[in-house]
Design a protein around this motif. Sequence first.
Motif, PDB file in Angstrom:
ATOM      1  N   TRP A   1       0.747  -1.246   0.055  1.00  0.00           N
ATOM      2  CA  TRP A   1      -0.117  -0.181  -0.022  1.00  0.00           C
ATOM      3  C   TRP A   1       0.937   1.209   0.158  1.00  0.00           C
ATOM      4  N   PHE A   2       2.103   1.508   0.753  1.00  0.00           N
ATOM      5  CA  PHE A   2       2.952   2.298   0.904  1.00  0.00           C
ATOM      6  C   PHE A   2       3.271   2.559  -0.565  1.00  0.00           C
ATOM      7  N   GLY A   3       3.938   1.654  -1.323  1.00  0.00           N
ATOM      8  CA  GLY A   3       4.226   1.801  -2.672  1.00  0.00           C
ATOM      9  C   GLY A   3       3.226   2.407  -3.562  1.00  0.00           C
ATOM     10  N   HIS A   4       2.016   1.920  -3.345  1.00  0.00           N
ATOM     11  CA  HIS A   4       0.814   2.479  -4.228  1.00  0.00           C
ATOM     12  C   HIS A   4       0.837   4.117  -3.897  1.00  0.00           C
ATOM     13  N   VAL A   5       0.778   4.236  -2.784  1.00  0.00           N
ATOM     14  CA  VAL A   5       0.543   5.706  -2.296  1.00  0.00           C
ATOM     15  C   VAL A   5       1.779   6.540  -2.662  1.00  0.00           C
ATOM     16  N   ARG A   6       3.026   6.138  -2.625  1.00  0.00           N
ATOM     17  CA  ARG A   6       3.895   6.974  -3.025  1.00  0.00           C
ATOM     18  C   ARG A   6       4.073   7.013  -4.505  1.00  0.00           C
TER      19      ARG A   6
ATOM     20  N   ARG B   1       1.476  14.153  -5.655  1.00  0.00           N
ATOM     21  CA  ARG B   1       1.419  14.725  -4.283  1.00  0.00           C
ATOM     22  C   ARG B   1       0.332  15.387  -4.074  1.00  0.00           C
ATOM     23  N   GLU B   2      -0.486  15.675  -4.796  1.00  0.00           N
ATOM     24  CA  GLU B   2      -2.018  16.232  -4.621  1.00  0.00           C
ATOM     25  C   GLU B   2      -2.856  15.411  -4.640  1.00  0.00           C
ATOM     26  N   ALA B   3      -2.528  14.123  -4.805  1.00  0.00           N
ATOM     27  CA  ALA B   3      -3.510  12.941  -4.731  1.00  0.00           C
ATOM     28  C   ALA B   3      -4.299  12.985  -3.472  1.00  0.00           C
ATOM     29  N   PRO B   4      -5.423  12.756  -3.202  1.00  0.00           N
ATOM     30  CA  PRO B   4      -6.453  12.800  -1.862  1.00  0.00           C
ATOM     31  C   PRO B   4      -5.702  11.771  -1.109  1.00  0.00           C
ATOM     32  N   VAL B   5      -5.053  10.656  -1.584  1.00  0.00           N
ATOM     33  CA  VAL B   5      -4.865   9.342  -0.679  1.00  0.00           C
ATOM     34  C   VAL B   5      -3.521   9.612  -0.162  1.00  0.00           C
ATOM     35  N   ARG B   6      -2.640  10.651  -0.576  1.00  0.00           N
ATOM     36  CA  ARG B   6      -1.404  11.020  -0.002  1.00  0.00           C
ATOM     37  C   ARG B   6      -1.621  11.807   1.403  1.00  0.00           C
ATOM     38  N   LYS B   7      -3.011  12.312   1.317  1.00  0.00           N
ATOM     39  CA  LYS B   7      -3.215  13.287   2.710  1.00  0.00           C
ATOM     40  C   LYS B   7      -3.083  12.225   3.843  1.00  0.00           C
ATOM     41  N   GLY B   8      -3.349  11.083   3.606  1.00  0.00           N
ATOM     42  CA  GLY B   8      -3.534   9.995   4.516  1.00  0.00           C
ATOM     43  C   GLY B   8      -2.110   9.441   5.161  1.00  0.00           C
ATOM     44  N   GLU B   9      -0.858   9.984   4.894  1.00  0.00           N
ATOM     45  CA  GLU B   9       0.199   9.692   5.263  1.00  0.00           C
ATOM     46  C   GLU B   9       0.581  10.234   6.737  1.00  0.00           C
ATOM     47  N   ASP B  10      -0.087  11.481   7.186  1.00  0.00           N
ATOM     48  CA  ASP B  10       0.329  11.569   8.430  1.00  0.00           C
ATOM     49  C   ASP B  10      -0.826  11.365   9.540  1.00  0.00           C
ATOM     50  N   ILE B  11      -1.578  10.521   9.108  1.00  0.00           N
ATOM     51  CA  ILE B  11      -2.895   9.940  10.097  1.00  0.00           C
ATOM     52  C   ILE B  11      -1.860   9.303  11.457  1.00  0.00           C
ATOM     53  N   ASP B  12      -2.639   9.784  12.400  1.00  0.00           N
ATOM     54  CA  ASP B  12      -2.219   9.178  13.725  1.00  0.00           C
ATOM     55  C   ASP B  12      -3.106   7.595  13.888  1.00  0.00           C
TER      56      ASP B  12
ATOM     57  N   TRP C   1       1.361   6.225  10.755  1.00  0.00           N
ATOM     58  CA  TRP C   1       1.494   5.287   9.547  1.00  0.00           C
ATOM     59  C   TRP C   1       2.924   5.499   9.167  1.00  0.00           C
ATOM     60  N   LYS C   2       3.475   6.780   8.981  1.00  0.00           N
ATOM     61  CA  LYS C   2       4.832   6.910   8.334  1.00  0.00           C
ATOM     62  C   LYS C   2       5.987   6.225   9.268  1.00  0.00           C
ATOM     63  N   ARG C   3       5.612   6.261  10.590  1.00  0.00           N
ATOM     64  CA  ARG C   3       6.859   5.715  11.403  1.00  0.00           C
ATOM     65  C   ARG C   3       6.507   4.246  11.307  1.00  0.00           C
TER      66      ARG C   3
ATOM     67  N   ASP D   1       9.332  -0.444   9.179  1.00  0.00           N
ATOM     68  CA  ASP D   1       9.296  -1.873   8.311  1.00  0.00           C
ATOM     69  C   ASP D   1      10.440  -1.929   7.304  1.00  0.00           C
ATOM     70  N   LEU D   2      10.490  -0.615   6.656  1.00  0.00           N
ATOM     71  CA  LEU D   2      11.564  -0.418   5.830  1.00  0.00           C
ATOM     72  C   LEU D   2      13.092  -0.920   6.602  1.00  0.00           C
ATOM     73  N   GLU D   3      13.136  -0.322   7.552  1.00  0.00           N
ATOM     74  CA  GLU D   3      14.332  -0.701   8.305  1.00  0.00           C
ATOM     75  C   GLU D   3      14.507  -2.154   8.594  1.00  0.00           C
TER      76      GLU D   3
END
Length: 103
Positions: A39-44, A48-59, A72-74, A79-81
């Motif tokens: 899902w992260f790959g899909h979003v990335r 940048r202006e896509a609505p799905v990108r706004k969810g990156e900073d959701i707690d 979600w970002k953390r 996971d990447l680490e």
Amino acid sequence: MLRWTSGLTLRDKVRNETIKSELNVAPIDEKIREGRLRWFGHVRRRPREAPVRKGEDIDIGTERRWRPRLTWKRVVRKDLEILGISENLVDERGEWRRSIKRR
């Protein structure tokens, strides 16, 4: 489900770990991580202006005194680490899929 698939019952006294290794099944936490990174790959790959990108900073967790808020970002960075891959690999779709794929 795996026990049923392999034709065993609890009376056979076969450990779950043995059944999982025989059926070559990945642990559930790895499969969840794989889905999250897909899902992260899909979003990335979205603009940048896509609505799905706004969810990156959701707690995704509650704030506690002894640790910072879980986002979600953390979780994705962790996971990447764990897998030892970089965010920059997202643009190379095939390579990204191969690097996050679990069994």
